[in-house]
Design a protein around this motif. Structure first.
Motif, PDB file in Angstrom:
ATOM      1  N   PRO A   1       0.838  -1.204   0.000  1.00  0.00           N
ATOM      2  CA  PRO A   1       0.000   0.000   0.000  1.00  0.00           C
ATOM      3  C   PRO A   1       0.870   1.250   0.000  1.00  0.00           C
ATOM      4  CG  PRO A   1       0.008  -1.032   2.163  1.00  0.00           C
ATOM      5  CD  PRO A   1       0.702  -1.980   1.239  1.00  0.00           C
ATOM      6  N   GLN A   2       0.292   2.356  -0.423  1.00  0.00           N
ATOM      7  CA  GLN A   2       1.052   3.602  -0.520  1.00  0.00           C
ATOM      8  C   GLN A   2       1.669   3.993   0.812  1.00  0.00           C
ATOM      9  OE1 GLN A   2       1.999   5.331  -3.192  1.00  0.00           O
ATOM     10  NE2 GLN A   2       3.183   6.583  -1.752  1.00  0.00           N
ATOM     11  N   MET A   3       0.977   3.699   1.911  1.00  0.00           N
ATOM     12  CA  MET A   3       1.499   4.023   3.240  1.00  0.00           C
ATOM     13  C   MET A   3       2.873   3.387   3.453  1.00  0.00           C
ATOM     14  SD  MET A   3       2.017   2.220   6.327  1.00  0.00           S
ATOM     15  CE  MET A   3       0.803   0.908   6.307  1.00  0.00           C
ATOM     16  N   LEU A   4       3.000   2.094   3.132  1.00  0.00           N
ATOM     17  CA  LEU A   4       4.265   1.398   3.344  1.00  0.00           C
ATOM     18  C   LEU A   4       5.314   1.855   2.338  1.00  0.00           C
ATOM     19  CD1 LEU A   4       6.052  -0.697   4.708  1.00  0.00           C
ATOM     20  CD2 LEU A   4       4.959  -2.464   3.293  1.00  0.00           C
ATOM     21  N   ARG A   5       4.922   1.998   1.080  1.00  0.00           N
ATOM     22  CA  ARG A   5       5.883   2.458   0.063  1.00  0.00           C
ATOM     23  C   ARG A   5       6.421   3.836   0.416  1.00  0.00           C
ATOM     24  NH1 ARG A   5       1.938   0.817  -3.658  1.00  0.00           N
ATOM     25  NH2 ARG A   5       1.725   2.932  -4.442  1.00  0.00           N
ATOM     26  N   GLY A   6       5.523   4.717   0.877  1.00  0.00           N
ATOM     27  CA  GLY A   6       5.948   6.065   1.230  1.00  0.00           C
ATOM     28  C   GLY A   6       6.877   6.078   2.434  1.00  0.00           C
ATOM     29  N   ARG A   7       6.553   5.287   3.444  1.00  0.00           N
ATOM     30  CA  ARG A   7       7.406   5.240   4.633  1.00  0.00           C
ATOM     31  C   ARG A   7       8.782   4.684   4.298  1.00  0.00           C
ATOM     32  NH1 ARG A   7       4.115   2.783   9.719  1.00  0.00           N
ATOM     33  NH2 ARG A   7       6.064   3.334  10.767  1.00  0.00           N
ATOM     34  N   LEU A   8       8.811   3.657   3.469  1.00  0.00           N
ATOM     35  CA  LEU A   8      10.083   3.049   3.097  1.00  0.00           C
ATOM     36  C   LEU A   8      10.941   4.033   2.299  1.00  0.00           C
ATOM     37  CD1 LEU A   8      11.782   0.451   3.210  1.00  0.00           C
ATOM     38  CD2 LEU A   8      10.582  -0.337   1.159  1.00  0.00           C
ATOM     39  N   GLU A   9      10.311   4.770   1.393  1.00  0.00           N
ATOM     40  CA  GLU A   9      11.049   5.738   0.576  1.00  0.00           C
ATOM     41  C   GLU A   9      11.565   6.901   1.427  1.00  0.00           C
ATOM     42  OE1 GLU A   9      10.276   8.719  -3.241  1.00  0.00           O
ATOM     43  OE2 GLU A   9       8.912   7.045  -2.866  1.00  0.00           O
ATOM     44  N   LEU A  10      10.693   7.470   2.253  1.00  0.00           N
ATOM     45  CA  LEU A  10      11.102   8.605   3.082  1.00  0.00           C
ATOM     46  C   LEU A  10      12.186   8.217   4.084  1.00  0.00           C
ATOM     47  CD1 LEU A  10       7.660  10.311   3.800  1.00  0.00           C
ATOM     48  CD2 LEU A  10       9.558  11.276   2.480  1.00  0.00           C
ATOM     49  N   PHE A  11      12.068   7.018   4.639  1.00  0.00           N
ATOM     50  CA  PHE A  11      13.049   6.578   5.623  1.00  0.00           C
ATOM     51  C   PHE A  11      14.412   6.396   4.965  1.00  0.00           C
ATOM     52  CE2 PHE A  11      14.562   3.298   8.825  1.00  0.00           C
ATOM     53  CZ  PHE A  11      14.783   4.236   9.819  1.00  0.00           C
ATOM     54  N   GLN A  12      14.421   5.851   3.749  1.00  0.00           N
ATOM     55  CA  GLN A  12      15.696   5.692   3.045  1.00  0.00           C
ATOM     56  C   GLN A  12      16.317   7.046   2.723  1.00  0.00           C
ATOM     57  OE1 GLN A  12      16.131   2.197   0.193  1.00  0.00           O
ATOM     58  NE2 GLN A  12      13.901   2.405   0.245  1.00  0.00           N
ATOM     59  N   GLU A  13      15.512   7.998   2.347  1.00  0.00           N
ATOM     60  CA  GLU A  13      16.037   9.335   2.053  1.00  0.00           C
ATOM     61  C   GLU A  13      16.649   9.976   3.296  1.00  0.00           C
ATOM     62  OE1 GLU A  13      12.707  11.362   0.383  1.00  0.00           O
ATOM     63  OE2 GLU A  13      12.936  10.444  -1.600  1.00  0.00           O
ATOM     64  N   SER A  14      15.981   9.815   4.440  1.00  0.00           N
ATOM     65  CA  SER A  14      16.529  10.394   5.669  1.00  0.00           C
ATOM     66  C   SER A  14      17.803   9.658   6.095  1.00  0.00           C
ATOM     67  CB  SER A  14      15.488  10.355   6.789  1.00  0.00           C
ATOM     68  OG  SER A  14      15.180   9.025   7.163  1.00  0.00           O
ATOM     69  N   LEU A  15      17.844   8.342   5.901  1.00  0.00           N
ATOM     70  CA  LEU A  15      19.055   7.587   6.224  1.00  0.00           C
ATOM     71  C   LEU A  15      20.207   7.993   5.321  1.00  0.00           C
ATOM     72  CD1 LEU A  15      17.773   3.943   6.872  1.00  0.00           C
ATOM     73  CD2 LEU A  15      18.759   5.518   8.541  1.00  0.00           C
ATOM     74  N   TYR A  16      19.904   8.224   4.048  1.00  0.00           N
ATOM     75  CA  TYR A  16      20.958   8.641   3.115  1.00  0.00           C
ATOM     76  C   TYR A  16      21.618   9.930   3.584  1.00  0.00           C
ATOM     77  CZ  TYR A  16      23.170  10.637  -0.995  1.00  0.00           C
ATOM     78  OH  TYR A  16      24.075  11.223  -1.849  1.00  0.00           O
ATOM     79  N   ILE A  17      20.821  10.901   3.986  1.00  0.00           N
ATOM     80  CA  ILE A  17      21.367  12.171   4.475  1.00  0.00           C
ATOM     81  C   ILE A  17      22.212  11.932   5.725  1.00  0.00           C
ATOM     82  CG2 ILE A  17      20.746  14.407   5.475  1.00  0.00           C
ATOM     83  CD1 ILE A  17      18.218  14.301   3.654  1.00  0.00           C
ATOM     84  N   GLU A  18      21.687  11.101   6.624  1.00  0.00           N
ATOM     85  CA  GLU A  18      22.400  10.806   7.865  1.00  0.00           C
ATOM     86  C   GLU A  18      23.729  10.098   7.599  1.00  0.00           C
ATOM     87  OE1 GLU A  18      21.661   7.796  11.628  1.00  0.00           O
ATOM     88  OE2 GLU A  18      19.932   8.752  10.692  1.00  0.00           O
ATOM     89  N   LEU A  19      23.730   9.193   6.609  1.00  0.00           N
ATOM     90  CA  LEU A  19      24.929   8.389   6.340  1.00  0.00           C
ATOM     91  C   LEU A  19      26.000   9.140   5.555  1.00  0.00           C
ATOM     92  CD1 LEU A  19      23.216   4.969   5.529  1.00  0.00           C
ATOM     93  CD2 LEU A  19      24.608   5.518   7.534  1.00  0.00           C
ATOM     94  N   GLN A  20      25.692  10.337   5.096  1.00  0.00           N
ATOM     95  CA  GLN A  20      26.720  11.145   4.456  1.00  0.00           C
ATOM     96  C   GLN A  20      27.673  11.741   5.490  1.00  0.00           C
ATOM     97  OE1 GLN A  20      26.804  10.716   1.049  1.00  0.00           O
ATOM     98  NE2 GLN A  20      25.131   9.421   1.823  1.00  0.00           N
ATOM     99  N   GLU A  21      27.230  11.771   6.746  1.00  0.00           N
ATOM    100  CA  GLU A  21      28.041  12.364   7.807  1.00  0.00           C
ATOM    101  C   GLU A  21      28.418  11.355   8.883  1.00  0.00           C
ATOM    102  OE1 GLU A  21      25.822  15.639   9.296  1.00  0.00           O
ATOM    103  OE2 GLU A  21      25.888  16.770   7.405  1.00  0.00           O
ATOM    104  N   LYS A  22      28.023  10.093   8.689  1.00  0.00           N
ATOM    105  CA  LYS A  22      28.281   9.073   9.700  1.00  0.00           C
ATOM    106  C   LYS A  22      28.773   7.801   9.028  1.00  0.00           C
ATOM    107  CE  LYS A  22      25.134   8.324  12.885  1.00  0.00           C
ATOM    108  NZ  LYS A  22      23.890   7.828  13.539  1.00  0.00           N
ATOM    109  N   SER A  23      29.796   7.198   9.595  1.00  0.00           N
ATOM    110  CA  SER A  23      30.289   5.928   9.084  1.00  0.00           C
ATOM    111  C   SER A  23      29.408   4.791   9.584  1.00  0.00           C
ATOM    112  CB  SER A  23      31.730   5.699   9.541  1.00  0.00           C
ATOM    113  OG  SER A  23      32.138   4.379   9.254  1.00  0.00           O
ATOM    114  N   ILE A  24      29.126   3.827   8.699  1.00  0.00           N
ATOM    115  CA  ILE A  24      28.355   2.658   9.113  1.00  0.00           C
ATOM    116  C   ILE A  24      29.075   1.927  10.242  1.00  0.00           C
ATOM    117  CG2 ILE A  24      27.603   0.360   8.335  1.00  0.00           C
ATOM    118  CD1 ILE A  24      26.847   1.668   5.666  1.00  0.00           C
ATOM    119  N   ALA A  25      30.397   1.976  10.213  1.00  0.00           N
ATOM    120  CA  ALA A  25      31.195   1.312  11.250  1.00  0.00           C
ATOM    121  C   ALA A  25      31.009   1.939  12.620  1.00  0.00           C
ATOM    122  CB  ALA A  25      32.676   1.343  10.871  1.00  0.00           C
ATOM    123  N   ASP A  26      30.392   3.136  12.678  1.00  0.00           N
ATOM    124  CA  ASP A  26      30.163   3.805  13.966  1.00  0.00           C
ATOM    125  C   ASP A  26      28.750   3.583  14.505  1.00  0.00           C
ATOM    126  OD1 ASP A  26      32.729   4.836  13.979  1.00  0.00           O
ATOM    127  OD2 ASP A  26      32.139   6.644  12.887  1.00  0.00           O
TER     128      ASP A  26
END
Length: 221
Positions: A32-57
């Protein structure tokens, strides 16, 4: 269907925690759109976060890597599936919608930073055992490669291995025709029991809201 944890795994990983949910009479379809939207938005926010943070941290990634080493797996060669998802997002290779069952798995794997597996229950025979694999344990994975599970955490049934926190098998993959499913949740060993129960309930609740049917869950500690 019965599920057990092998004595070998208990000895190697005494603080291990695993959740098992069985679903019956479900309908797998486009998310459903609810799940697709949450998955997309969450990935976008993680992408921004991971530009300044190492996965190893990220503490959860560190703990799963340490857990793999404790089992006998080289985490630099065979990564936990949750870490693999994070590495994709860091490269802006976002995870596309697949179908409702896979999308829920990916969402909660990203949200809780842990591996999850989802399997067609009708393709599983007999008791499911979570254990440490041997040289004889291998299968064709969802990525099309044959993976050997010697010294790796693996789920097995009477026909052989079918699932792992690294990558799952083609043989038991959930499809849009799946009516009964088995979900395995690989909690962080440090997760408090009550927290693991709440997370397991949250996963079950969303899955049934989207797919219908009935479910029963079990936590192994």
């Amino acid at each position: 269907m019965k599920c057990v944890i092998s004595e070998q795994l208990k000895q190697r990983l005494p603080s291990g925690k695993f959740g098992v949910i069985r679903y019956h009479h479900i309908e797998v379809s486009d998310s459903p759109q609810m799940l697709r939207g949450r998955l997309e938005l969450f990935q976008e926010s993680l992408y921004i976060e991971l530009q300044e943070k190492s996965i190893a941290d990220i503490p959860e990634m560190v703990e799963w890597r340490r857990t793999f080493k404790q089992i006998g797996t080289d985490p630099s060669r065979y990564r936990p599936s949750s870490e693999s998802l994070y590495r994709r997002i860091q490269k802006k290779s976002f995870i596309p919608p697949i179908h409702s069952a896979a999308d829920i798995n990916n969402f909660f794997s990203l949200y809780y930073k842990i591996p999850l597996g989802i399997y067609d229950l009708d393709r599983i025979n007999g008791t499911v055992t979570l254990t440490i694999g041997t040289e004889q344990d291998e299968y064709i994975a969802l990525n099309g490669r044959t993976v050997n599970f010697a010294n790796k955490l693996v789920s097995k049934e009477e026909r052989g291995p079918f699932g792992s926190p690294i990558v799952d098998s083609e043989r038991t993959a959930v499809t849009r025709e799946t009516k009964n499913a088995l979900q395995i949740v690989y909690f962080l060993p440090s997760t408090p029991e009550e927290t693991a129960k709440r997370q397991l309930q949250a996963i079950q609740t969303m899955f049934v809201q989207i797919h219908g049917g009935e479910a029963d869950a079990q936590l192994f500690i």
